[in-house]
Each structure stands twice: as C-alpha cells, then as structure tokens.
Design a protein around this motif. Sequence first.
Motif, PDB file in Angstrom:
ATOM      1  N   ALA A 105       0.853  -1.184   0.000  1.00 36.43           N
ATOM      2  CA  ALA A 105       0.000   0.000   0.000  1.00 36.43           C
ATOM      3  C   ALA A 105       0.891   1.236   0.000  1.00 36.43           C
ATOM      4  CB  ALA A 105      -0.916  -0.005   1.220  1.00 36.43           C
ATOM      5  N   VAL A 106       0.613   2.172  -0.880  1.00 37.69           N
ATOM      6  CA  VAL A 106       1.438   3.373  -0.984  1.00 37.69           C
ATOM      7  C   VAL A 106       0.551   4.610  -1.080  1.00 37.69           C
ATOM      8  CG1 VAL A 106       1.645   3.276  -3.514  1.00 37.69           C
ATOM      9  CG2 VAL A 106       3.419   4.424  -2.193  1.00 37.69           C
ATOM     10  N   GLN A 107       1.001   5.688  -0.439  1.00 36.48           N
ATOM     11  CA  GLN A 107       0.380   7.004  -0.568  1.00 36.48           C
ATOM     12  C   GLN A 107       1.496   8.002  -0.842  1.00 36.48           C
ATOM     13  OE1 GLN A 107      -1.764   8.009   2.989  1.00 36.48           O
ATOM     14  NE2 GLN A 107      -3.639   7.062   2.276  1.00 36.48           N
ATOM     15  N   ILE A 108       1.272   8.839  -1.853  1.00 38.90           N
ATOM     16  CA  ILE A 108       2.247   9.883  -2.172  1.00 38.90           C
ATOM     17  C   ILE A 108       1.484  11.196  -2.218  1.00 38.90           C
ATOM     18  CG2 ILE A 108       3.953  10.723  -3.818  1.00 38.90           C
ATOM     19  CD1 ILE A 108       4.270   7.807  -4.783  1.00 38.90           C
ATOM     20  N   GLU A 109       1.834  12.129  -1.336  1.00 39.17           N
ATOM     21  CA  GLU A 109       1.160  13.421  -1.308  1.00 39.17           C
ATOM     22  C   GLU A 109       1.565  14.258  -2.519  1.00 39.17           C
ATOM     23  OE1 GLU A 109       1.689  15.332   2.494  1.00 39.17           O
ATOM     24  OE2 GLU A 109       0.148  14.068   3.395  1.00 39.17           O
ATOM     25  N   GLY A 110       0.717  15.212  -2.850  1.00 40.73           N
ATOM     26  CA  GLY A 110       0.837  15.999  -4.075  1.00 40.73           C
ATOM     27  C   GLY A 110       2.159  16.682  -4.338  1.00 40.73           C
ATOM     28  N   LYS A 111       2.793  17.274  -3.355  1.00 43.42           N
ATOM     29  CA  LYS A 111       4.025  18.025  -3.595  1.00 43.42           C
ATOM     30  C   LYS A 111       5.283  17.208  -3.343  1.00 43.42           C
ATOM     31  CE  LYS A 111       2.005  22.519  -2.919  1.00 43.42           C
ATOM     32  NZ  LYS A 111       2.092  23.820  -2.279  1.00 43.42           N
ATOM     33  N   ALA A 112       5.125  15.944  -3.036  1.00 43.35           N
ATOM     34  CA  ALA A 112       6.290  15.086  -2.815  1.00 43.35           C
ATOM     35  C   ALA A 112       7.016  14.871  -4.139  1.00 43.35           C
ATOM     36  CB  ALA A 112       5.852  13.741  -2.251  1.00 43.35           C
ATOM     37  N   VAL A 113       8.336  14.623  -4.051  1.00 45.55           N
ATOM     38  CA  VAL A 113       9.128  14.295  -5.224  1.00 45.55           C
ATOM     39  C   VAL A 113       9.445  12.807  -5.148  1.00 45.55           C
ATOM     40  CG1 VAL A 113      11.313  14.662  -6.433  1.00 45.55           C
ATOM     41  CG2 VAL A 113      10.136  16.600  -5.357  1.00 45.55           C
ATOM     42  N   PHE A 114       9.078  12.077  -6.194  1.00 42.03           N
ATOM     43  CA  PHE A 114       9.352  10.647  -6.260  1.00 42.03           C
ATOM     44  C   PHE A 114       9.856  10.322  -7.655  1.00 42.03           C
ATOM     45  CE2 PHE A 114       7.623   6.337  -7.372  1.00 42.03           C
ATOM     46  CZ  PHE A 114       8.588   5.624  -6.694  1.00 42.03           C
ATOM     47  N   GLN A 115      11.069   9.769  -7.717  1.00 42.69           N
ATOM     48  CA  GLN A 115      11.625   9.324  -8.986  1.00 42.69           C
ATOM     49  C   GLN A 115      12.081   7.888  -8.808  1.00 42.69           C
ATOM     50  OE1 GLN A 115      14.872  11.647 -10.546  1.00 42.69           O
ATOM     51  NE2 GLN A 115      15.285  10.181 -12.158  1.00 42.69           N
ATOM     52  N   GLY A 116      11.432   6.985  -9.506  1.00 38.07           N
ATOM     53  CA  GLY A 116      11.771   5.574  -9.403  1.00 38.07           C
ATOM     54  C   GLY A 116      10.600   4.731  -9.837  1.00 38.07           C
ATOM     55  N   HIS A 117      10.696   3.464  -9.568  1.00 37.46           N
ATOM     56  CA  HIS A 117       9.629   2.523  -9.866  1.00 37.46           C
ATOM     57  C   HIS A 117       8.908   2.183  -8.566  1.00 37.46           C
ATOM     58  CE1 HIS A 117      12.423   1.957 -13.227  1.00 37.46           C
ATOM     59  NE2 HIS A 117      11.341   1.703 -13.929  1.00 37.46           N
ATOM     60  N   CYS A 118       7.643   1.819  -8.701  1.00 37.55           N
ATOM     61  CA  CYS A 118       6.869   1.433  -7.521  1.00 37.55           C
ATOM     62  C   CYS A 118       6.118   0.148  -7.821  1.00 37.55           C
ATOM     63  CB  CYS A 118       5.881   2.542  -7.154  1.00 37.55           C
ATOM     64  SG  CYS A 118       4.861   2.141  -5.728  1.00 37.55           S
ATOM     65  N   ILE A 119       6.286  -0.840  -6.964  1.00 40.53           N
ATOM     66  CA  ILE A 119       5.497  -2.060  -7.028  1.00 40.53           C
ATOM     67  C   ILE A 119       4.641  -2.083  -5.769  1.00 40.53           C
ATOM     68  CG2 ILE A 119       5.539  -4.575  -6.983  1.00 40.53           C
ATOM     69  CD1 ILE A 119       8.045  -4.460  -8.682  1.00 40.53           C
ATOM     70  N   SER A 120       3.334  -2.007  -5.980  1.00 40.67           N
ATOM     71  CA  SER A 120       2.395  -1.972  -4.865  1.00 40.67           C
ATOM     72  C   SER A 120       1.207  -2.874  -5.188  1.00 40.67           C
ATOM     73  CB  SER A 120       1.923  -0.537  -4.622  1.00 40.67           C
ATOM     74  OG  SER A 120       0.978  -0.496  -3.582  1.00 40.67           O
ATOM     75  N   LEU A 121       1.218  -4.069  -4.622  1.00 41.70           N
ATOM     76  CA  LEU A 121       0.144  -5.040  -4.824  1.00 41.70           C
ATOM     77  C   LEU A 121      -0.260  -5.626  -3.482  1.00 41.70           C
ATOM     78  CD1 LEU A 121       1.753  -6.895  -7.852  1.00 41.70           C
ATOM     79  CD2 LEU A 121      -0.270  -5.440  -7.951  1.00 41.70           C
ATOM     80  N   ARG A 122      -1.537  -5.702  -3.226  1.00 41.35           N
ATOM     81  CA  ARG A 122      -2.011  -6.250  -1.950  1.00 41.35           C
ATOM     82  C   ARG A 122      -1.868  -7.764  -1.875  1.00 41.35           C
ATOM     83  NH1 ARG A 122      -4.063  -2.766   1.435  1.00 41.35           N
ATOM     84  NH2 ARG A 122      -4.966  -0.845   0.691  1.00 41.35           N
ATOM     85  N   ASP A 123      -2.055  -8.448  -2.991  1.00 43.33           N
ATOM     86  CA  ASP A 123      -1.969  -9.898  -3.016  1.00 43.33           C
ATOM     87  C   ASP A 123      -0.520 -10.329  -2.786  1.00 43.33           C
ATOM     88  OD1 ASP A 123      -1.385 -12.483  -4.783  1.00 43.33           O
ATOM     89  OD2 ASP A 123      -3.500 -12.542  -4.164  1.00 43.33           O
ATOM     90  N   GLU A 124      -0.285 -11.081  -1.707  1.00 46.16           N
ATOM     91  CA  GLU A 124       1.071 -11.480  -1.294  1.00 46.16           C
ATOM     92  C   GLU A 124       1.825 -12.208  -2.403  1.00 46.16           C
ATOM     93  OE1 GLU A 124       4.386 -11.790   1.067  1.00 46.16           O
ATOM     94  OE2 GLU A 124       2.534 -10.843   1.749  1.00 46.16           O
ATOM     95  N   GLU A 125       1.165 -13.170  -3.046  1.00 47.24           N
ATOM     96  CA  GLU A 125       1.826 -13.962  -4.076  1.00 47.24           C
ATOM     97  C   GLU A 125       2.195 -13.101  -5.297  1.00 47.24           C
ATOM     98  OE1 GLU A 125       0.700 -17.721  -6.923  1.00 47.24           O
ATOM     99  OE2 GLU A 125      -0.056 -17.744  -4.871  1.00 47.24           O
ATOM    100  N   LYS A 126       1.262 -12.268  -5.748  1.00 44.82           N
ATOM    101  CA  LYS A 126       1.530 -11.386  -6.888  1.00 44.82           C
ATOM    102  C   LYS A 126       2.603 -10.356  -6.538  1.00 44.82           C
ATOM    103  CE  LYS A 126      -3.005 -11.771  -9.052  1.00 44.82           C
ATOM    104  NZ  LYS A 126      -4.244 -11.054  -9.382  1.00 44.82           N
ATOM    105  N   PHE A 127       2.555  -9.854  -5.306  1.00 42.20           N
ATOM    106  CA  PHE A 127       3.545  -8.875  -4.858  1.00 42.20           C
ATOM    107  C   PHE A 127       4.951  -9.466  -4.910  1.00 42.20           C
ATOM    108  CE2 PHE A 127       6.068  -7.150  -1.287  1.00 42.20           C
ATOM    109  CZ  PHE A 127       6.180  -5.831  -1.713  1.00 42.20           C
ATOM    110  N   GLU A 128       5.143 -10.626  -4.305  1.00 41.59           N
ATOM    111  CA  GLU A 128       6.467 -11.257  -4.277  1.00 41.59           C
ATOM    112  C   GLU A 128       6.938 -11.608  -5.687  1.00 41.59           C
ATOM    113  OE1 GLU A 128       8.715 -11.589  -1.886  1.00 41.59           O
ATOM    114  OE2 GLU A 128       7.362 -10.540  -0.543  1.00 41.59           O
ATOM    115  N   LYS A 129       6.040 -12.114  -6.511  1.00 42.67           N
ATOM    116  CA  LYS A 129       6.402 -12.474  -7.874  1.00 42.67           C
ATOM    117  C   LYS A 129       6.834 -11.235  -8.667  1.00 42.67           C
ATOM    118  CE  LYS A 129       4.673 -14.916 -11.938  1.00 42.67           C
ATOM    119  NZ  LYS A 129       3.539 -15.614 -12.546  1.00 42.67           N
ATOM    120  N   SER A 130       6.060 -10.166  -8.591  1.00 44.03           N
ATOM    121  CA  SER A 130       6.388  -8.926  -9.306  1.00 44.03           C
ATOM    122  C   SER A 130       7.684  -8.315  -8.799  1.00 44.03           C
ATOM    123  CB  SER A 130       5.255  -7.915  -9.164  1.00 44.03           C
ATOM    124  OG  SER A 130       4.104  -8.373  -9.802  1.00 44.03           O
ATOM    125  N   LYS A 131       7.868  -8.305  -7.468  1.00 38.65           N
ATOM    126  CA  LYS A 131       9.081  -7.746  -6.877  1.00 38.65           C
ATOM    127  C   LYS A 131      10.309  -8.535  -7.323  1.00 38.65           C
ATOM    128  CE  LYS A 131      10.716  -8.201  -2.497  1.00 38.65           C
ATOM    129  NZ  LYS A 131      10.733  -8.127  -1.042  1.00 38.65           N
TER     130      LYS A 131
END
Length: 141
Positions: A95-121
């Motif tokens: 689960a991820v939350q990014i507020e409007g004025k935050a700076v984020f440069q990178g990739h994000c993997i955010s999946l609730r399903d444990e199996e899909k999360f681990e596989k994607s990561k």
Amino acid sequence: MAFLTDDIAINTILGEGSFFKNEVKIQGNVRIQGDVDGNIDATGNVFIGEKARIRGDVNASSAEIFGIVLGDIHAPHHVKIFSSAVVIGDVFTKAVQIEGKAVFQGHCISLRDEEKFEKSKNLFMTEKSILSNKIGSDDKN
C-alpha cells in the motif's frame, strides 16, 4: 485511506544533527531526524523526519517519509511519502500514498496480493540486476 499501525511506540530515535555511516539495524520502530549514509534495517516502522537525509536502502515493516531518501524502500505493510519528502529510488510495498508536492523518482510495485507482490518484486529485481550487469559490462568495452 489512513494507515494504522498496531505498535506506535518508538524504540530508537536518531536525533537531528546525528550522522551514521554504514548499516543501521534496529529492533522495533525508529524515528530518524539526522543523516544516515548506509542502509537502514528495522523490524518495525521507520519514520524519516523532514530534516533527515538517507543515502541507502530502507527495509522495514512500514515507512513514513518526510525527508530525503536516496535508495530503495522495502516496506511490505505500507509506505507514505509526505509533501516535504524527496525519494529517489524504487518502492516495494502493498500500500502506498504519495502526497501531491512530494518528489518521487523511481519505480513502484504496490500489490495487496502477497503472491503477486512477491512475484512482481522478484521479477523486477532480477531484471534490474540483469540490466545493471549489462550496463556495467558495456562500460568496459
């Protein structure tokens, strides 16, 4: 959606003006107000204060970022990046939350399903490793 944690007691505080080099390992929750040049590993939650500067990866149960992180964030429960934050690196969480004025440069993997999360990561980390090795070998030619 608000993030709630079961245990909000801070076990360790690295105060403003402090500087740590190399890896920092914490049992439980930690609030960092100073600078860390190295990885942070915590069994609980990590709170990175507005004046904190981290150059390294953050591994914790959850992470709340108000300051600067130059590195990857691995926090399976949640990551919240506040408007004062700068994150240059990849984020791995359910689960991820990014507020409007935050700076984020990178990739994000955010999946609730444990199996899909681990596989994607794992797939992303494998591809990232292959790409970095290829780029490193191209530099030598």
